[in-house]
Design an enzyme around this catalytic site. Sequence first.
Site, PDB file in Angstrom:
ATOM      1  N   TYR A   1      52.409  39.445  32.241  1.00 53.54           N
ATOM      2  CA  TYR A   1      52.072  40.741  32.858  1.00 53.54           C
ATOM      3  C   TYR A   1      53.181  41.229  33.800  1.00 53.54           C
ATOM      4  CZ  TYR A   1      49.653  43.769  36.260  1.00 53.54           C
ATOM      5  OH  TYR A   1      49.300  44.778  37.113  1.00 53.54           O
TER       6      TYR A   1
ATOM      7  N   LYS B   1      51.193  31.948  27.345  1.00 56.67           N
ATOM      8  CA  LYS B   1      50.300  32.904  28.029  1.00 56.67           C
ATOM      9  C   LYS B   1      50.702  34.346  27.732  1.00 56.67           C
ATOM     10  CE  LYS B   1      48.313  29.655  30.657  1.00 56.67           C
ATOM     11  NZ  LYS B   1      46.910  29.288  30.533  1.00 56.67           N
TER      12      LYS B   1
ATOM     13  N   TYR C   1      47.089  25.611  43.169  1.00 54.64           N
ATOM     14  CA  TYR C   1      47.924  26.759  42.788  1.00 54.64           C
ATOM     15  C   TYR C   1      48.846  27.178  43.941  1.00 54.64           C
ATOM     16  CZ  TYR C   1      49.265  31.589  42.098  1.00 54.64           C
ATOM     17  OH  TYR C   1      49.999  32.749  42.038  1.00 54.64           O
TER      18      TYR C   1
HETATM   19  N1  UFG Z   1      35.950  39.028  42.249  1.00 55.73           N
HETATM   20  C1  UFG Z   1      34.624  39.353  42.009  1.00 55.73           C
HETATM   21  N2  UFG Z   1      34.171  39.288  40.725  1.00 55.73           N
HETATM   22  C2  UFG Z   1      34.964  38.940  39.674  1.00 55.73           C
HETATM   23  C3  UFG Z   1      36.321  38.628  39.921  1.00 55.73           C
HETATM   24  C4  UFG Z   1      36.777  38.680  41.231  1.00 55.73           C
HETATM   25  O1  UFG Z   1      33.849  39.669  42.931  1.00 55.73           O
HETATM   26  O2  UFG Z   1      34.464  38.901  38.533  1.00 55.73           O
HETATM   27  C5  UFG Z   1      36.443  39.126  43.617  1.00 55.73           C
HETATM   28  C6  UFG Z   1      37.048  37.819  44.118  1.00 55.73           C
HETATM   29  O3  UFG Z   1      36.041  37.019  44.689  1.00 55.73           O
HETATM   30  C7  UFG Z   1      38.082  38.329  45.140  1.00 55.73           C
HETATM   31  C8  UFG Z   1      38.519  39.693  44.554  1.00 55.73           C
HETATM   32  O4  UFG Z   1      37.516  40.048  43.628  1.00 55.73           O
HETATM   33  O5  UFG Z   1      37.460  38.565  46.359  1.00 55.73           O
HETATM   34  C9  UFG Z   1      39.839  39.634  43.838  1.00 55.73           C
HETATM   35  O6  UFG Z   1      39.800  38.550  42.913  1.00 55.73           O
HETATM   36  P1  UFG Z   1      40.958  38.262  41.838  1.00 55.73           P
HETATM   37  O7  UFG Z   1      40.541  37.046  41.075  1.00 55.73           O
HETATM   38  O8  UFG Z   1      41.261  39.503  41.072  1.00 55.73           O
HETATM   39  O9  UFG Z   1      42.213  37.958  42.743  1.00 55.73           O
HETATM   40  P2  UFG Z   1      42.411  36.890  43.923  1.00 55.73           P
HETATM   41  O10 UFG Z   1      42.412  37.676  45.214  1.00 55.73           O
HETATM   42  O11 UFG Z   1      41.484  35.759  43.847  1.00 55.73           O
HETATM   43  O12 UFG Z   1      43.849  36.280  43.581  1.00 55.73           O
HETATM   44  C10 UFG Z   1      44.965  37.069  43.353  1.00 55.73           C
HETATM   45  C11 UFG Z   1      45.830  36.417  42.276  1.00 55.73           C
HETATM   46  C12 UFG Z   1      46.355  35.105  42.748  1.00 55.73           C
HETATM   47  C13 UFG Z   1      47.038  35.286  44.080  1.00 55.73           C
HETATM   48  C14 UFG Z   1      46.150  35.983  45.057  1.00 55.73           C
HETATM   49  C15 UFG Z   1      46.894  36.255  46.323  1.00 55.73           C
HETATM   50  O13 UFG Z   1      45.072  36.230  41.108  1.00 55.73           O
HETATM   51  O14 UFG Z   1      47.265  34.620  41.811  1.00 55.73           O
HETATM   52  O15 UFG Z   1      45.686  37.201  44.518  1.00 55.73           O
HETATM   53  O16 UFG Z   1      46.115  36.993  47.191  1.00 55.73           O
HETATM   54  F1  UFG Z   1      47.368  34.098  44.602  1.00 55.73           F
END
Ligand code: UFG
Length: 327
Positions: free
Chosen positions: A11, A35, A140
């Site tokens: 991506y 990937k 990670y």
């Molecule tokens: N979330 C939901 N429902 C879902 C998916 C996510 O409520 O189905 C919430 C998560 O709990 C989080 C937010 O949406 O609060 C964002 O979640 P993401 O999985 O999209 O992203 P993250 O913040 O967990 O992680 C991302 C990247 C990581 C990176 C991180 C740094 O995926 O690689 O940001 O902040 F490390």
Amino acid sequence: MRVLVCGGAGYIGSNMTAMLRREGHEPVVFDNLSKGHRGAVKNVQFVLGDFGDFDFTFETLQKYQIEAVMHFAAFIEVGESVQQPLQYYENNVSKTRTLLAAMEKAEINKFVFSSTAAVYGMPDTIPITEDVTKAPINPYGETKWAVERMCHFLSQTGRMNYAALRYFNACGAGQGGTLGEDHRPESHLIPLIIQAAMGKRDSIKIFGTDYPTEDGTCVRDYIHIEDLCKAHLLALKKLDSESELVYNLGNGTGYSVRQVIDTVRKVSGKDFNVEETDRRPGDPPVLTADAAKARNELGWSTHFPELETIIESAWEFHNTHPNGYED
Ligand code: UFG
């Protein structure tokens, strides 16, 4: 400049490759397609290979007379990293060590590394500045921090200049909405909500509604992929004269999960089911960047800070690629 884009079919790597080309550089994509997607790489030299293979990586660096490496090839799933820590150490740390060793042998001394806000863990101070204590709470984040340390010590020898760019939540689609997120399986919030809006999944789950935030859901700093990539170009240029650069990349504005859902509703004009579920382990309540350092030192600015604009670009990608990339 001739730049090897390691993980250039993924991506962020594919967006970076397109931007390098647009800006007059000569990117060479190096990807094992574990990937990434071949369909995300167009009109650019593509090398199928693995950066953990020292000999092949060294040969590739030499063959294409590479002058700098940008490294995006990493495993990125926090939950998976907890289940399979050794795979994360192997891919993200051991293989990156091999890549750096091949670069050292080929005497290539410019390295731009894709790091993450996950190196900070659950910081006390928000927005986060680069000097906040690094305390990753999962493998990670720990593996990304380990590579940053490796680069730091290598830069001290005088044989490597590097930039570690700590991304907050990369999202949206670049190149007019043609290069977007296609993770399989998908775990990122915006593409999942869009799939719900397209009727491709029954609902979107909110992971936790009892966080100490305004509406009880997690707050993140969403940064458009093209703004993110632009900072890489600026950092690459600065590596001509600097040996060690570390920057947060985010807009500094936080949006809650509910706000993201509402914005997808608005952009798509579609309604869909929302399910409120338990917290996802390891999610900090709020993560926003203080990116003043990147703005001041790199002259970086963001062109797409509005969540609505970011989601419009993602919506465009998913609608024109309903099943993701073809190959
Ligand atoms: N979330 C939901 N429902 C879902 C998916 C996510 O409520 O189905 C919430 C998560 O709990 C989080 C937010 O949406 O609060 C964002 O979640 P993401 O999985 O999209 O992203 P993250 O913040 O967990 O992680 C991302 C990247 C990581 C990176 C991180 C740094 O995926 O690689 O940001 O902040 F490390």
